[in-house]
Design an enzyme around this catalytic site. Structure first.
Site, mmCIF file in Angstrom:
data_model
loop_
_atom_site.group_PDB
_atom_site.id
_atom_site.type_symbol
_atom_site.label_atom_id
_atom_site.label_comp_id
_atom_site.label_asym_id
_atom_site.label_seq_id
_atom_site.Cartn_x
_atom_site.Cartn_y
_atom_site.Cartn_z
ATOM 1 N N PHE B 151 4.218 -6.842 1.134
ATOM 2 C CA PHE B 151 2.812 -7.196 1.367
ATOM 3 C C PHE B 151 2.507 -8.645 1.022
ATOM 4 O O PHE B 151 1.522 -9.207 1.488
ATOM 5 C CB PHE B 151 1.890 -6.283 0.533
ATOM 6 N N LYS B 175 9.232 -3.336 10.511
ATOM 7 C CA LYS B 175 8.309 -2.335 9.932
ATOM 8 C C LYS B 175 7.419 -3.133 8.985
ATOM 9 O O LYS B 175 7.842 -3.582 7.928
ATOM 10 C CB LYS B 175 9.109 -1.266 9.183
ATOM 11 N N ARG B 179 0.201 -2.380 3.568
ATOM 12 C CA ARG B 179 -0.955 -2.988 2.888
ATOM 13 C C ARG B 179 -1.473 -4.210 3.637
ATOM 14 O O ARG B 179 -2.658 -4.517 3.579
ATOM 15 C CB ARG B 179 -0.567 -3.372 1.451
ATOM 16 N N SER B 228 10.363 -4.473 -4.338
ATOM 17 C CA SER B 228 10.665 -4.227 -5.752
ATOM 18 C C SER B 228 12.143 -3.869 -5.934
ATOM 19 O O SER B 228 12.807 -3.399 -4.997
ATOM 20 C CB SER B 228 9.797 -3.088 -6.272
ATOM 21 N N CYS B 283 7.866 -13.546 -5.525
ATOM 22 C CA CYS B 283 9.093 -13.304 -6.275
ATOM 23 C C CYS B 283 9.644 -14.585 -6.878
ATOM 24 O O CYS B 283 10.594 -14.544 -7.644
ATOM 25 C CB CYS B 283 10.136 -12.621 -5.401
ATOM 26 N N GLU B 387 8.759 -7.020 -14.308
ATOM 27 C CA GLU B 387 7.962 -7.821 -13.384
ATOM 28 C C GLU B 387 6.496 -7.388 -13.449
ATOM 29 O O GLU B 387 6.188 -6.208 -13.273
ATOM 30 C CB GLU B 387 8.510 -7.621 -11.966
#
Lengths: 143, 487
Positions: B151, B175, B179, B228, B283, B387
């Site tokens: 997202f 894909k 969100r 994640s 990230c 995180e």
């Protein structure tokens, strides 16, 4: 208004370039002897605005600090007084043009100083435009 | 006024998903409904993959230079629609308009690099490997690849992969994130104008079901994922079981190291951008601020950092005075707030509490947090290890560079780390020893350009080759070796 972000600075650049162009567009009717100069400046203003936008959109990928690089830049310090009274003489017109160019030059130099941490392209262009403004100030003085 | 419902883009057509369920896509700054996105089924994904399989042979036979020309046209369209693409990102994600424009530019840069495919994809050869025998290596496309998008960079991240994949002669299915699906919908509208052959690139909106359908389909050659670490691990495992290629980029806990000789006034902008840009939802964000030096140095650094963080303007990302937007949704805010609370319970001290909101304008508070600074954080605390993915800086201390590197190595992640110093010896030692994929020296966000691979190690990356640049060309191609002799 604080110009915190690159985006806000770019919008302000558009404003001062358009506002000053519109001043010269009105003034040229009053002083036809300077028509060639003022028309050239109007075209140049549009070019400056375009160059700044192109540079901004071109380097925004690398200017990762774009939200934080202009701390202390306040548009209130660069308000342009664009009103020239109906019966203004040449000296008043010169004074007004001088102030406008001086203010815009100050803005670009300060914006360049504050953005030196960004990719070099933006402060370099700001300084180049400031230099052009200096040339205009000299021109106005020689009218 | 009826709410817009997004569609899938399959086989060169905009089509409704077969599933009846739709997600509401909410503007996080204003809490307003932007559109509805379908939760596609396995059948929807299967249709897209089938179209991609059908399209592959003709597409791989299209000369690379012709494939590149589609990208050239797409670049031109993206330039024309630069601002609209950027505004869409801000609307659905919340990031500031400058951040969105940076994301759009990064996306375009991926296409620019990928359009060099006639050079990038070249193999190599050697005459006379034995008398009168020559050997040639060709890099050939493989078939259908797909991307499961996150997202946080809804436009850019799929473009780390899609342009390279199709330039190589593969076909591709995105894909999108459930969100933030609007940016990909906007991109595919431009892609549709370019007139790619049907099935070369498809878009399927959806959640886990659609993602699993992509991973499990027998027609897939490989999948890329950014998200994640737990999910990256699962995807890596699944792709291994299914015998397909994978680039799985996981989470991060990036250290920003301030050495005693760092030029604090000059680096402050980099620090703010690193910790609070994109509201900490990237990230490559700084997460742990590790200060090396005595109490005097530490207090000088920290006081300035806290003051600067306190002054960050938070609000609607479309407001040009705003420097930090909201979290992407309410759940993110709740999670980050919970991690702040947990850090305090573990002994961290709240130096700046971003839960006390100070927003620019009259906005609903649901997704907003102001910058937070946590002090007295120990390396083994949850807030230092896990995180947070929000606008929170955890401040730690170390006595010297050796201890600093040890602390970084105790952390399970290895995405990025930066050092701020004027001492070349320290910088060189840091660069050489630290086990992360992306190293910054006096740079706060170590974002590799499109012509370099996006690094990542330890729990931040699962795979062999990385996204972007030459690495991803290898990912999307298979070498074929020809040894030939003529009598």
């Amino acid at each position: 208004m604080n110009l915190n972000t690159m985006s806000a600075v770019m919008t302000f650049v558009s404003k001062i370039e358009n506002d000053s162009a519109s001043f010269y567009d009105k003034t040229v009717k009053k002083y036809p002897e300077f028509e060639e100069t003022f028309q050239a400046w109007i075209r140049e203003n549009a070019k400056f605005e375009k160059q700044v936008k192109q540079t901004y959109f071109g380097v925004i990928t690398d200017t990762l600090e774009s939200n934080f690089s202009f701390g202390g830049l306040d548009s209130g310090n660069y308000d342009l007084d664009l009103v020239l009274p109906e019966n203004a003489g040449l000296s008043e017109g010169k004074k007004k043009a001088f102030e406008i160019e001086e203010t815009i030059k100050r803005f670009y130099l300060e914006a360049a100083r504050l953005s030196d941490g960004l990719m070099a392209d933006i402060p370099r262009l700001f300084r180049k435009i400031a230099k052009k403004r200096e040339d205009r100030i000299l021109s106005v003085s020689s009218f | 006024m009826p709410v817009t419902r997004l569609q899938n883009y399959v086989n060169g057509e905009w089509v409704d998903a077969t599933a009846g369920r739709y997600n509401e896509i909410i503007n996080p700054a204003h809490g307003t409904l932007l559109c509805e996105a379908p939760v596609s089924s396995q059948a929807d994904m299967d249709l897209a993959i089938h179209a991609a399989e059908e399209a592959f042979q003709d597409w791989r036979n299209t000369p690379p230079v012709a494939r590149a020309r589609y990208l050239h046209r797409l670049i031109a369209l993206m330039e024309e629609n630069f601002n609209e693409l950027s505004i869409t990102q801000t609307l659905e994600h919340g990031k500031t308009i400058d951040e969105s424009r940076g994301e759009t530019r990064r996306g375009i840069e991926m296409l620019e690099v990928a359009s060099g495919i006639p050079s990038l994809m070249q193999g190599f050869n050697l005459e006379d490997i034995a008398h009168g025998i020559d050997e040639v290596a060709f890099y050939q496309p493989m078939g259908v690849f797909g991307c499961i998008a996150p997202f946080n960079f809804p436009l850019m991240i799929p473009l780390w992969f899609l342009p390279f994949a199709i330039a190589c002669g593969n076909t591709f299915v995105v894909k999108s994130s459930p969100r933030t699906p609007m940016s990909q919908a906007a991109f595919f509208k431009l892609l549709d104008e370019v007139g790619l052959p049907p099935g070369v690139a498809s878009l399927v909106n959806g959640e886990t079901k659609a993602a699993n359908a992509l991973l499990d389909h027998h027609g897939m050659q490989g999948v890329t994922f950014v998200g994640s670490t737990p999910v990256a691990k699962e995807i890596y495992k699944k792709c291994g079981e299914n015998g397909i290629r994978v680039i799985a980029q996981g989470g991060a806990k990036n250290f920003i190291v301030l050495m005693p000789d760092a030029e604090i006034d000059q680096v402050m902008v980099s620090l703010l951008s690193s910790f609070y840009g994109n509201a900490g939802q990237r990230c490559l964000s700084g997460a742990n601020l590790l200060v090396v030096g005595d109490d005097k140095t530490y207090n000088r650094f920290l006081d300035k950092f806290v003051e600067a963080a306190r002054n960050i303007k938070v609000g609607d990302g479309l407001d040009e005075s705003v420097q930090m937007g909201p979290l992407q949704n309410e759940a993110s805010k709740e999670r980050v707030s919970g991690m702040i609370e947990n850090a305090i319970s573990e002994g961290a001290k709240l130096k700046l509490d971003g839960r006390r909101l100070n927003l620019v304008g009259d906005l609903p508070e649901a997704c907003f947090l102001n910058p937070t600074v946590l002090e007295s954080v120990q390396p083994d605390m949850t807030c230092a290890m896990e995180e947070i993915f929000g606008p929170v800086a955890c401040v730690l201390r170390a006595k010297d560079l050796e201890e600093t590197i040890d602390i970084i190595h105790c952390n399970p992640y290895g995405n990025a780390a930066s050092i701020f110093t004027n001492t070349g010896k320290w910088a060189r030692q840091f660069r050489h020893e630290v086990v992360v994929g992306n190293v910054g020296i006096n740079v706060g966000i170590v974002a590799p350009m499109s012509f370099f691979p996006f690094g990542g190690r330890k729990d931040s990356f699962f795979g062999v080759v990385h996204g972007q640049g030459r690495d991803v060309i290898r990912f999307f191609t298979e070498p074929k070796i020809v040894i030939e002799r003529w009598f």
